[in-house]
Design a protein around this motif. Structure first.
Motif, PDB file in Angstrom:
ATOM      1  N   LYS A 222       4.114 -12.665 -17.115  1.00 28.25           N
ATOM      2  CA  LYS A 222       5.321 -12.562 -16.286  1.00 28.25           C
ATOM      3  C   LYS A 222       5.075 -11.816 -14.973  1.00 28.25           C
ATOM      4  O   LYS A 222       5.963 -11.745 -14.127  1.00 28.25           O
ATOM      5  N   ASP A 223       3.869 -11.248 -14.814  1.00 25.81           N
ATOM      6  CA  ASP A 223       3.518 -10.601 -13.545  1.00 25.81           C
ATOM      7  C   ASP A 223       3.196 -11.675 -12.503  1.00 25.81           C
ATOM      8  O   ASP A 223       3.068 -12.865 -12.827  1.00 25.81           O
ATOM      9  N   SER A 224       3.035 -11.241 -11.264  1.00 22.83           N
ATOM     10  CA  SER A 224       2.574 -12.143 -10.208  1.00 22.83           C
ATOM     11  C   SER A 224       1.533 -11.418  -9.365  1.00 22.83           C
ATOM     12  O   SER A 224       1.520 -10.188  -9.290  1.00 22.83           O
ATOM     13  N   ALA A 225       0.645 -12.222  -8.748  1.00 25.49           N
ATOM     14  CA  ALA A 225      -0.441 -11.653  -7.952  1.00 25.49           C
ATOM     15  C   ALA A 225      -0.101 -11.620  -6.471  1.00 25.49           C
ATOM     16  O   ALA A 225      -0.590 -10.760  -5.739  1.00 25.49           O
ATOM     17  N   TRP A 226       0.697 -12.579  -6.011  1.00 25.61           N
ATOM     18  CA  TRP A 226       1.088 -12.595  -4.599  1.00 25.61           C
ATOM     19  C   TRP A 226       2.499 -13.113  -4.443  1.00 25.61           C
ATOM     20  O   TRP A 226       2.742 -14.275  -4.665  1.00 25.61           O
ATOM     21  N   PRO A 227       3.464 -12.238  -4.172  1.00 22.19           N
ATOM     22  CA  PRO A 227       3.238 -10.799  -3.970  1.00 22.19           C
ATOM     23  C   PRO A 227       2.929 -10.096  -5.294  1.00 22.19           C
ATOM     24  O   PRO A 227       3.371 -10.548  -6.341  1.00 22.19           O
ATOM     25  N   MET A 228       2.159  -9.006  -5.217  1.00 15.98           N
ATOM     26  CA  MET A 228       1.843  -8.252  -6.415  1.00 15.98           C
ATOM     27  C   MET A 228       3.121  -7.692  -7.010  1.00 15.98           C
ATOM     28  O   MET A 228       3.876  -6.991  -6.340  1.00 15.98           O
ATOM     29  N   LYS A 229       3.344  -8.006  -8.293  1.00 11.58           N
ATOM     30  CA  LYS A 229       4.563  -7.546  -8.951  1.00 11.58           C
ATOM     31  C   LYS A 229       4.310  -7.406 -10.437  1.00 11.58           C
ATOM     32  O   LYS A 229       3.695  -8.274 -11.056  1.00 11.58           O
ATOM     33  N   LYS A 256     -14.932  -8.953  -7.435  1.00 14.40           N
ATOM     34  CA  LYS A 256     -14.492  -7.946  -6.474  1.00 14.40           C
ATOM     35  C   LYS A 256     -13.383  -8.451  -5.548  1.00 14.40           C
ATOM     36  O   LYS A 256     -12.737  -7.652  -4.884  1.00 14.40           O
ATOM     37  N   LYS A 257     -13.195  -9.770  -5.485  1.00 12.02           N
ATOM     38  CA  LYS A 257     -12.122 -10.312  -4.658  1.00 12.02           C
ATOM     39  C   LYS A 257     -10.773  -9.881  -5.234  1.00 12.02           C
ATOM     40  O   LYS A 257     -10.517 -10.021  -6.423  1.00 12.02           O
ATOM     41  N   GLY A 258      -9.928  -9.324  -4.391  1.00 10.91           N
ATOM     42  CA  GLY A 258      -8.616  -8.887  -4.866  1.00 10.91           C
ATOM     43  C   GLY A 258      -8.688  -7.683  -5.781  1.00 10.91           C
ATOM     44  O   GLY A 258      -7.761  -7.429  -6.555  1.00 10.91           O
ATOM     45  N   PHE A 259      -9.790  -6.929  -5.709  1.00 13.02           N
ATOM     46  CA  PHE A 259      -9.932  -5.723  -6.523  1.00 13.02           C
ATOM     47  C   PHE A 259      -9.276  -4.576  -5.757  1.00 13.02           C
ATOM     48  O   PHE A 259      -9.930  -3.833  -5.026  1.00 13.02           O
ATOM     49  N   VAL A 260      -7.974  -4.473  -5.869  1.00 16.75           N
ATOM     50  CA  VAL A 260      -7.203  -3.505  -5.086  1.00 16.75           C
ATOM     51  C   VAL A 260      -6.278  -2.715  -6.001  1.00 16.75           C
ATOM     52  O   VAL A 260      -6.024  -3.093  -7.144  1.00 16.75           O
ATOM     53  N   THR A 261      -5.771  -1.606  -5.476  1.00 13.30           N
ATOM     54  CA  THR A 261      -4.828  -0.769  -6.207  1.00 13.30           C
ATOM     55  C   THR A 261      -3.401  -1.203  -5.892  1.00 13.30           C
ATOM     56  O   THR A 261      -3.034  -1.388  -4.732  1.00 13.30           O
ATOM     57  N   PHE A 262      -2.614  -1.385  -6.933  1.00 15.58           N
ATOM     58  CA  PHE A 262      -1.206  -1.764  -6.803  1.00 15.58           C
ATOM     59  C   PHE A 262      -0.358  -0.492  -6.873  1.00 15.58           C
ATOM     60  O   PHE A 262      -0.353   0.211  -7.877  1.00 15.58           O
ATOM     61  N   GLN A 270      -1.896   1.256 -10.146  1.00 16.69           N
ATOM     62  CA  GLN A 270      -2.445   0.361 -11.159  1.00 16.69           C
ATOM     63  C   GLN A 270      -3.569  -0.476 -10.574  1.00 16.69           C
ATOM     64  O   GLN A 270      -3.456  -1.004  -9.464  1.00 16.69           O
ATOM     65  N   GLN A 271      -4.675  -0.603 -11.330  1.00 22.59           N
ATOM     66  CA  GLN A 271      -5.795  -1.421 -10.878  1.00 22.59           C
ATOM     67  C   GLN A 271      -5.495  -2.901 -11.073  1.00 22.59           C
ATOM     68  O   GLN A 271      -4.803  -3.290 -12.015  1.00 22.59           O
ATOM     69  N   THR A 272      -6.023  -3.723 -10.167  1.00 22.76           N
ATOM     70  CA  THR A 272      -5.875  -5.170 -10.286  1.00 22.76           C
ATOM     71  C   THR A 272      -7.246  -5.850 -10.159  1.00 22.76           C
ATOM     72  O   THR A 272      -8.176  -5.287  -9.593  1.00 22.76           O
ATOM     73  N   ILE A 273      -7.350  -7.053 -10.699  1.00 20.27           N
ATOM     74  CA  ILE A 273      -8.468  -7.962 -10.439  1.00 20.27           C
ATOM     75  C   ILE A 273      -7.863  -9.249  -9.895  1.00 20.27           C
ATOM     76  O   ILE A 273      -6.959  -9.811 -10.519  1.00 20.27           O
ATOM     77  N   ASP A 274      -8.342  -9.697  -8.739  1.00 19.61           N
ATOM     78  CA  ASP A 274      -7.763 -10.856  -8.068  1.00 19.61           C
ATOM     79  C   ASP A 274      -6.272 -10.651  -7.864  1.00 19.61           C
ATOM     80  O   ASP A 274      -5.489 -11.598  -7.886  1.00 19.61           O
ATOM     81  N   CYS A 275      -5.900  -9.379  -7.676  1.00 15.24           N
ATOM     82  CA  CYS A 275      -4.525  -8.950  -7.413  1.00 15.24           C
ATOM     83  C   CYS A 275      -3.607  -9.048  -8.627  1.00 15.24           C
ATOM     84  O   CYS A 275      -2.394  -8.846  -8.491  1.00 15.24           O
ATOM     85  N   TRP A 276      -4.147  -9.317  -9.815  1.00 16.57           N
ATOM     86  CA  TRP A 276      -3.333  -9.329 -11.030  1.00 16.57           C
ATOM     87  C   TRP A 276      -3.357  -7.932 -11.663  1.00 16.57           C
ATOM     88  O   TRP A 276      -4.423  -7.396 -11.944  1.00 16.57           O
ATOM     89  N   PRO A 277      -2.187  -7.332 -11.923  1.00 13.91           N
ATOM     90  CA  PRO A 277      -2.134  -6.009 -12.558  1.00 13.91           C
ATOM     91  C   PRO A 277      -2.777  -6.022 -13.952  1.00 13.91           C
ATOM     92  O   PRO A 277      -2.662  -7.005 -14.689  1.00 13.91           O
ATOM     93  N   LEU A 278      -3.448  -4.925 -14.289  1.00 13.51           N
ATOM     94  CA  LEU A 278      -4.193  -4.820 -15.539  1.00 13.51           C
ATOM     95  C   LEU A 278      -3.603  -3.747 -16.455  1.00 13.51           C
ATOM     96  O   LEU A 278      -3.103  -2.715 -15.980  1.00 13.51           O
ATOM     97  N   PRO A 304     -13.814 -11.950 -16.556  1.00 15.41           N
ATOM     98  CA  PRO A 304     -14.379 -11.191 -15.428  1.00 15.41           C
ATOM     99  C   PRO A 304     -13.828 -11.635 -14.075  1.00 15.41           C
ATOM    100  O   PRO A 304     -13.891 -10.896 -13.108  1.00 15.41           O
ATOM    101  N   GLN A 305     -13.280 -12.854 -14.006  1.00 10.20           N
ATOM    102  CA  GLN A 305     -12.697 -13.354 -12.760  1.00 10.20           C
ATOM    103  C   GLN A 305     -11.191 -13.083 -12.673  1.00 10.20           C
ATOM    104  O   GLN A 305     -10.517 -13.521 -11.737  1.00 10.20           O
ATOM    105  N   GLY A 306     -10.653 -12.352 -13.658  1.00 15.30           N
ATOM    106  CA  GLY A 306      -9.239 -12.011 -13.640  1.00 15.30           C
ATOM    107  C   GLY A 306      -8.341 -13.073 -14.260  1.00 15.30           C
ATOM    108  O   GLY A 306      -7.111 -12.951 -14.189  1.00 15.30           O
ATOM    109  N   LYS A 307      -8.913 -14.095 -14.897  1.00 12.39           N
ATOM    110  CA  LYS A 307      -8.116 -15.157 -15.512  1.00 12.39           C
ATOM    111  C   LYS A 307      -7.658 -14.757 -16.909  1.00 12.39           C
ATOM    112  O   LYS A 307      -8.247 -13.901 -17.560  1.00 12.39           O
ATOM    113  N   LEU A 308      -6.571 -15.401 -17.365  1.00  7.30           N
ATOM    114  CA  LEU A 308      -6.115 -15.217 -18.728  1.00  7.30           C
ATOM    115  C   LEU A 308      -7.091 -15.895 -19.681  1.00  7.30           C
ATOM    116  O   LEU A 308      -7.507 -17.028 -19.461  1.00  7.30           O
TER     117      LEU A 308
END
Length: 313
Positions: A222-229, A256-262, A270-278, A304-308
């Motif tokens: 139910k989260d989203s990566a863009w916008p991060m939510k 490392k793509k989209g490896f940013v802090t939310f 919160q840490q993200t991978i590909d902008c998905w919250p973890l 490792p690529q941030g996929k489900l």
């Protein structure tokens, strides 16, 4: 005043562009962390050409059978095959992803260990065992991702003549790390804390992300990566604690793509991978647990690529 305002607008635009680029809006993709190495051979080992008996043909990979653990005073705990021969790892191989860089003459001196019929040593986590397909089609045994070998100069059970050869070959500990009594007793060297985020090979789910404590990392559908939510708020966070920010350099095998802090609206970072919250799961009690997998049809382990992982499409 106009100059100051223009500079502020430019700075804000640059920040937005950086975040947009990081969160999947650019074309192309980054590769997970890895190591690019050549077809390396061990250094001179005292047997003439650096490869032991390199004049002989490379032997077919022999199964390891029931693995065992030998407690050596000099080396600490060492993995052996069913016949008691020491198993080794090569520093110029890679574990994430598993890859052997010992071919040709190298494989004559260091015969590969077949994964066929290999069984974990008693008391050792079977999930650490795996295999990697070599160029000739052989499935080579891996422990924690590291390809396993024997040494041609070991003539009897208990020999460990390959230890330290060329500064790149070492007996394997049960967890795939370099065997070392100092590491066991002092907690140094190979027993250092794992990376803030890394991966492990789960027997059912495949390669999944784990945190610094070895706990499985999850995503919420139910989260989203863009916008991060994040749709997990309030009481939800008691069962699904966020993964705290991790430095990019403190990772292994993670995209490392989209490896940013939310910066969440509740003030939690919160840490993200590909902008998905973890997240991790409170129901997981020990490293290797995956009790959160599929909960509510919305929570799944992360690749490792941030996929489900394992989510129905």
């Amino acid at each position: 005043m106009k100059t100051w305002r223009s500079a502020s607008i430019a700075a804000a635009a640059a920040a937005l562009l950086a975040l947009t680029t990081a969160c999947g809006q650019e074309k192309g993709s980054d590769e997970p962390n890895g190591q690019s190495v050549g077809n390396a051979a061990p250094a001179e080992d005292g047997y003439g050409d650096g490869y032991g008996d390199a004049g002989a043909e490379a032997a077919a990979a022999k199964p390891a059978g029931q693995l065992a653990v030998w407690d050596s005073k000099e080396l600490g705990k060492v993995v052996t095959d069913s016949a008691g021969f020491t198993l080794y790892r090569f520093d110029e191989d890679t574990a994430k992803p598993p890859k052997s860089n010992c071919e040709g003459d190298c494989a004559k001196a260091w015969p590969v260990v077949s994964a066929e019929d290999a069984k974990a040593a008693p008391g050792v986590d079977a999930a650490l065992m795996g295999s990697v397909k070599r160029a000739d089609g052989t499935e080579q045994l891996t422990i924690a991702g590291w390809p396993m070998y024997r040494y041609a100069q070991d003539k009897k059970p208990g020999d460990a003549k390959g230890q330290g050869v060329g500064g790149t070959w070492f007996a394997s500990a049960p967890d795939g790390k370099k065997a070392s009594p100092a590491a066991e007793e002092e907690g140094g060297g190979e027993q250092a804390d794992p990376a803030g985020l890394s991966t492990r090979k789960d027997p059912k789910l495949g390669e999944i992300v784990i945190d610094k404590n070895g706990m499985t990392v999850y995503r919420f559908k139910k989260d989203s990566a863009w916008p991060m939510k994040s749709a997990c708020t309030g009481d939800c966070l008691e069962n699904w604690p966020v993964v705290e920010p991790v430095d990019k350099n403190d990772t292994e095998g993670i995209l490392k793509k989209g490896f940013v802090t939310f910066d969440r609206p509740d003030g939690i970072q919160q840490q993200t991978i590909d902008c998905w919250p973890l997240y991790t799961y409170a129901g997981d009690q020990a490293p290797g647990d995956t009790n959160g997998q599929g909960v509510g049809g919305t929570w799944y382990a992360v690749s490792p690529q941030g996929k489900l992982v394992g989510a129905p499409k």
